[in-house]
Design a protein around this motif. Structure first.
Motif, PDB file in Angstrom:
ATOM      1  N   LEU A   1      13.606  51.288  19.096  1.00 51.32           N
ATOM      2  CA  LEU A   1      12.647  52.355  18.837  1.00 51.32           C
ATOM      3  C   LEU A   1      11.793  52.030  17.612  1.00 51.32           C
ATOM      4  CD1 LEU A   1      11.543  55.128  19.501  1.00 51.32           C
ATOM      5  CD2 LEU A   1      13.339  56.132  18.075  1.00 51.32           C
ATOM      6  N   LYS A   2      12.427  51.504  16.559  1.00 45.28           N
ATOM      7  CA  LYS A   2      11.695  51.174  15.345  1.00 45.28           C
ATOM      8  C   LYS A   2      10.646  50.100  15.612  1.00 45.28           C
ATOM      9  CE  LYS A   2      12.324  49.730  10.542  1.00 45.28           C
ATOM     10  NZ  LYS A   2      13.302  49.285   9.514  1.00 45.28           N
ATOM     11  N   ARG A   3      10.994  49.104  16.402  1.00 41.70           N
ATOM     12  CA  ARG A   3      10.077  48.018  16.722  1.00 41.70           C
ATOM     13  C   ARG A   3       8.898  48.529  17.555  1.00 41.70           C
ATOM     14  NH1 ARG A   3      12.999  42.830  18.773  1.00 41.70           N
ATOM     15  NH2 ARG A   3      13.371  42.626  16.529  1.00 41.70           N
ATOM     16  N   SER A   4       9.109  49.587  18.335  1.00 41.38           N
ATOM     17  CA  SER A   4       8.042  50.143  19.164  1.00 41.38           C
ATOM     18  C   SER A   4       7.096  51.046  18.386  1.00 41.38           C
ATOM     19  CB  SER A   4       8.648  50.945  20.322  1.00 41.38           C
ATOM     20  OG  SER A   4       9.431  50.123  21.147  1.00 41.38           O
ATOM     21  N   LEU A   5       7.536  51.484  17.203  1.00 44.44           N
ATOM     22  CA  LEU A   5       6.748  52.449  16.438  1.00 44.44           C
ATOM     23  C   LEU A   5       6.224  51.907  15.119  1.00 44.44           C
ATOM     24  CD1 LEU A   5       8.972  55.634  16.922  1.00 44.44           C
ATOM     25  CD2 LEU A   5       6.870  55.066  18.135  1.00 44.44           C
ATOM     26  N   TRP A   6       6.746  50.760  14.685  1.00 44.30           N
ATOM     27  CA  TRP A   6       6.401  50.282  13.342  1.00 44.30           C
ATOM     28  C   TRP A   6       6.268  48.770  13.328  1.00 44.30           C
ATOM     29  CZ3 TRP A   6       4.694  53.500   9.847  1.00 44.30           C
ATOM     30  CH2 TRP A   6       4.548  53.065   8.523  1.00 44.30           C
ATOM     31  N   LEU A   7       5.302  48.278  12.521  1.00 42.16           N
ATOM     32  CA  LEU A   7       5.098  46.835  12.418  1.00 42.16           C
ATOM     33  C   LEU A   7       6.045  46.230  11.393  1.00 42.16           C
ATOM     34  CD1 LEU A   7       1.191  46.585  12.354  1.00 42.16           C
ATOM     35  CD2 LEU A   7       2.702  45.982  14.240  1.00 42.16           C
ATOM     36  N   ASN A   8       6.634  45.109  11.758  1.00 43.95           N
ATOM     37  CA  ASN A   8       7.466  44.336  10.827  1.00 43.95           C
ATOM     38  C   ASN A   8       6.608  43.224  10.239  1.00 43.95           C
ATOM     39  OD1 ASN A   8       9.360  42.936   9.394  1.00 43.95           O
ATOM     40  ND2 ASN A   8      10.524  42.233  11.191  1.00 43.95           N
ATOM     41  N   ARG A   9       6.156  43.423   9.007  1.00 43.51           N
ATOM     42  CA  ARG A   9       5.245  42.455   8.389  1.00 43.51           C
ATOM     43  C   ARG A   9       5.904  41.113   8.101  1.00 43.51           C
ATOM     44  NH1 ARG A   9       1.937  46.181   3.978  1.00 43.51           N
ATOM     45  NH2 ARG A   9       1.141  47.718   5.492  1.00 43.51           N
TER      46      ARG A   9
ATOM     47  N   ALA B   1       7.777  39.551  10.234  1.00 44.09           N
ATOM     48  CA  ALA B   1       7.958  38.820  11.493  1.00 44.09           C
ATOM     49  C   ALA B   1       7.009  37.633  11.555  1.00 44.09           C
ATOM     50  CB  ALA B   1       7.709  39.748  12.677  1.00 44.09           C
ATOM     51  N   LYS B   2       7.383  36.609  12.341  1.00 46.18           N
ATOM     52  CA  LYS B   2       6.516  35.446  12.540  1.00 46.18           C
ATOM     53  C   LYS B   2       5.271  35.882  13.307  1.00 46.18           C
ATOM     54  CE  LYS B   2      10.191  32.002  12.410  1.00 46.18           C
ATOM     55  NZ  LYS B   2      10.873  30.892  13.135  1.00 46.18           N
ATOM     56  N   TRP B   3       4.219  35.031  13.226  1.00 44.78           N
ATOM     57  CA  TRP B   3       2.904  35.406  13.738  1.00 44.78           C
ATOM     58  C   TRP B   3       2.947  35.854  15.200  1.00 44.78           C
ATOM     59  CZ3 TRP B   3      -1.473  37.426  13.974  1.00 44.78           C
ATOM     60  CH2 TRP B   3      -2.388  37.107  14.985  1.00 44.78           C
ATOM     61  N   LYS B   4       3.606  35.090  16.066  1.00 50.70           N
ATOM     62  CA  LYS B   4       3.617  35.439  17.493  1.00 50.70           C
ATOM     63  C   LYS B   4       4.288  36.788  17.721  1.00 50.70           C
ATOM     64  CE  LYS B   4       3.401  30.745  19.368  1.00 50.70           C
ATOM     65  NZ  LYS B   4       4.068  29.742  20.229  1.00 50.70           N
ATOM     66  N   ARG B   5       5.387  37.013  17.021  1.00 49.88           N
ATOM     67  CA  ARG B   5       6.082  38.286  17.155  1.00 49.88           C
ATOM     68  C   ARG B   5       5.246  39.417  16.564  1.00 49.88           C
ATOM     69  NH1 ARG B   5      10.067  40.760  20.207  1.00 49.88           N
ATOM     70  NH2 ARG B   5       9.633  42.905  19.564  1.00 49.88           N
ATOM     71  N   PHE B   6       4.593  39.134  15.433  1.00 52.93           N
ATOM     72  CA  PHE B   6       3.764  40.151  14.780  1.00 52.93           C
ATOM     73  C   PHE B   6       2.598  40.550  15.694  1.00 52.93           C
ATOM     74  CE2 PHE B   6       0.375  41.500  11.845  1.00 52.93           C
ATOM     75  CZ  PHE B   6       1.054  42.515  11.177  1.00 52.93           C
ATOM     76  N   ASN B   7       1.986  39.587  16.361  1.00 54.76           N
ATOM     77  CA  ASN B   7       0.887  39.869  17.288  1.00 54.76           C
ATOM     78  C   ASN B   7       1.384  40.709  18.467  1.00 54.76           C
ATOM     79  OD1 ASN B   7      -1.936  39.197  18.394  1.00 54.76           O
ATOM     80  ND2 ASN B   7      -0.583  38.551  20.054  1.00 54.76           N
ATOM     81  N   TYR B   8       2.565  40.377  18.969  1.00 59.49           N
ATOM     82  CA  TYR B   8       3.164  41.145  20.066  1.00 59.49           C
ATOM     83  C   TYR B   8       3.412  42.592  19.639  1.00 59.49           C
ATOM     84  CZ  TYR B   8       6.652  42.612  23.529  1.00 59.49           C
ATOM     85  OH  TYR B   8       7.343  43.300  24.497  1.00 59.49           O
ATOM     86  N   ASP B   9       3.966  42.764  18.431  1.00 56.92           N
ATOM     87  CA  ASP B   9       4.228  44.119  17.927  1.00 56.92           C
ATOM     88  C   ASP B   9       2.926  44.882  17.692  1.00 56.92           C
ATOM     89  OD1 ASP B   9       6.911  43.633  18.034  1.00 56.92           O
ATOM     90  OD2 ASP B   9       7.143  43.224  15.888  1.00 56.92           O
ATOM     91  N   MET B  10       1.885  44.188  17.202  1.00 62.28           N
ATOM     92  CA  MET B  10       0.595  44.848  16.995  1.00 62.28           C
ATOM     93  C   MET B  10       0.049  45.401  18.303  1.00 62.28           C
ATOM     94  SD  MET B  10      -2.018  43.236  14.233  1.00 62.28           S
ATOM     95  CE  MET B  10      -2.188  41.682  15.072  1.00 62.28           C
ATOM     96  N   HIS B  11       0.146  44.608  19.354  1.00 62.61           N
ATOM     97  CA  HIS B  11      -0.362  45.030  20.657  1.00 62.61           C
ATOM     98  C   HIS B  11       0.398  46.275  21.134  1.00 62.61           C
ATOM     99  CE1 HIS B  11      -2.617  44.314  24.337  1.00 62.61           C
ATOM    100  NE2 HIS B  11      -1.523  44.572  25.030  1.00 62.61           N
ATOM    101  N   ASN B  12       1.693  46.259  20.988  1.00 61.31           N
ATOM    102  CA  ASN B  12       2.516  47.388  21.433  1.00 61.31           C
ATOM    103  C   ASN B  12       2.320  48.633  20.571  1.00 61.31           C
ATOM    104  OD1 ASN B  12       3.599  46.067  23.576  1.00 61.31           O
ATOM    105  ND2 ASN B  12       5.574  45.637  22.623  1.00 61.31           N
ATOM    106  N   VAL B  13       2.414  48.444  19.262  1.00 64.44           N
ATOM    107  CA  VAL B  13       2.367  49.591  18.343  1.00 64.44           C
ATOM    108  C   VAL B  13       0.980  50.221  18.337  1.00 64.44           C
ATOM    109  CG1 VAL B  13       2.601  50.304  15.932  1.00 64.44           C
ATOM    110  CG2 VAL B  13       4.258  48.709  16.923  1.00 64.44           C
TER     111      VAL B  13
END
Length: 390
Positions: A184-192, A194-206
């Motif tokens: 749930l936290k990963r779906s609602l908040w960005l983990n700064r 995180a590595k670039w690919k993961r950060f981009n994935y989270d940005m798209h979702n969040v």
């Protein structure tokens, strides 16, 4: 299996419409504050020195039209006037002509000029080539990608429709498996961190999650502009659940005939409108043929709100009032249709909602970018895996 099909549809619809969604969203974000920005960037056009006394009336509209027309080539005819009761504002006389079947913005507009006039002195303040003005170009990019109405309008309309599907499928893909802890936290908040690919994935979702409600609203209101028949059906459907009110005359308007101190019906109509609504934000008059039986003026109570209005329709022969349309007398469905522009631009509740629309539009513009990066990273990974197998 269902989620796999949703992912496939989401991916390919995104790749097909991504560039258009990006351009439409970004231009929409820029255009959100165009009213405020134009007054700030072009103060010499929009503002004048107010008259020395508050009782100084503007010149007759017919005289101002003649003076404004004299500033343009003979073949460029003024067709609309935007005027402001505030004493420090210029009046704008528009002349435009389009070729609806033409390809490209510069072919679509044969000409588009705005003549800014001081209504108290009759002086021409400025002449704008609106065909090439920045905010007009932004608006045309937003509405038809600068391709002309016949070609660009359809691309924008159907891409917007597909974007609604993208938003809905995106929510299905976003939906957390567990509504607690890290998922749930990963779906609602960005983990700064995180590595670039993961950060981009989270940005798209969040970002997709947070812009979803406003993005759907912007798409729906945009589609009502794109498909007028939908707008009519939408308002008629809602009207079924609202009580009718056929009285279109506001309480403060008892008379049936406008006084005629001037020779021109247009001057009499404007004098009446200015007398009844001295605090209006702006008024618009579209010029009709000389023998037109009905003349009209639209009055916006607030300059940037098209949904708060009175619209006077008057018989030109004897200046009797044929109808007064008003937002106050509309059925619920018709009122929502009238407020469609205010909802789409965020003007509905002033700066707060404009800012929300601005941020939502930027969020929508980011989704094709992060989505394309996701697709590219996935493609590169697949290519490398195939190379290793060989």
């Amino acid at each position: 299996m269902l989620k796999k099909g949703v992912l496939w549809a989401h991916k390919w619809l995104g790749l097909i419409t991504g560039l258009i969604v990006f351009l439409v969203s970004l231009s929409g974000a820029i255009y959100t504050f165009h009213d405020e920005l134009k007054l700030w960037i072009y103060p010499n056009k929009y503002f004048i020195e107010p008259p020395t006394t508050t009782v100084t009336p503007p010149l007759e509209l017919t005289e101002l039209i003649e003076r404004a027309q004299a500033e343009l080539p003979a073949e460029q005819n003024i067709s609309r006037i935007d005027l402001y009761p505030a004493p420090n504002r210029s009046w704008i006389f528009r002349a435009s002509d389009v070729d609806p079947s033409a390809f490209g913005h510069w072919n679509y507009f044969r000409y588009y000029k705005r003549v800014f006039m001081n209504p108290y002195t009759g002086e021409c303040v400025a002449i704008e080539d609106s065909k090439n003005e920045f905010f007009q170009l932004v608006l045309q990019l937003h509405m038809n990608l600068l391709l002309g109405k016949t070609y660009g309008h359809a691309l924008v309309a159907y891409s917007t429709l597909f974007f609604v599907i993208l938003l809905l499928t995106g929510m299905v893909l976003w939906w957390p498996k567990k509504w607690r802890g890290k998922p749930l936290k990963r779906s609602l908040w960005l983990n700064r961190k995180a590595k670039w690919k993961r950060f981009n994935y989270d940005m798209h979702n969040v970002f997709g999650f947070y812009v979803f409600p406003l993005a759907v609203l912007l798409c729906v209101t945009g589609l009502l502009f794109s498909f007028p028949s939908w707008k009519k059906t939408y308002s008629q459907f809602i009207n079924q659940f609202a009580s009718a009110n056929v009285d279109q005359r506001p309480p403060h308007e008892p008379q049936l005939q406008i006084s005629k101190p001037f020779e021109s019906p247009l001057d009499n109509l404007l004098a009446h409108a200015l007398d009844k609504h001295p605090d209006a934000g702006m008024m618009s008059i579209r010029l009709r043929p000389a023998d037109a039986p009905i003349i009209d003026v639209q009055i916006r109570l607030q300059e940037d709100r098209s949904g708060l209005f009175y619209w006077y329709y008057v018989h030109s022969a004897d200046m009797t009032i044929a109808q007064i349309a008003s937002h106050e007398k509309l059925k619920t469905g018709d009122l929502l249709a009238a407020l469609n522009f205010d909802l789409h631009t965020g003007a509905i509740w002033g700066f707060t909602t404009k800012f929300l629309v601005f941020m939502a539009a930027l969020g929508c513009a980011s989704l094709p970018v992060t989505g394309y990066i996701l697709w590219w990273n996935k493609k590169q990974k697949t290519t490398k895996q195939k190379a290793r197998r060989c």
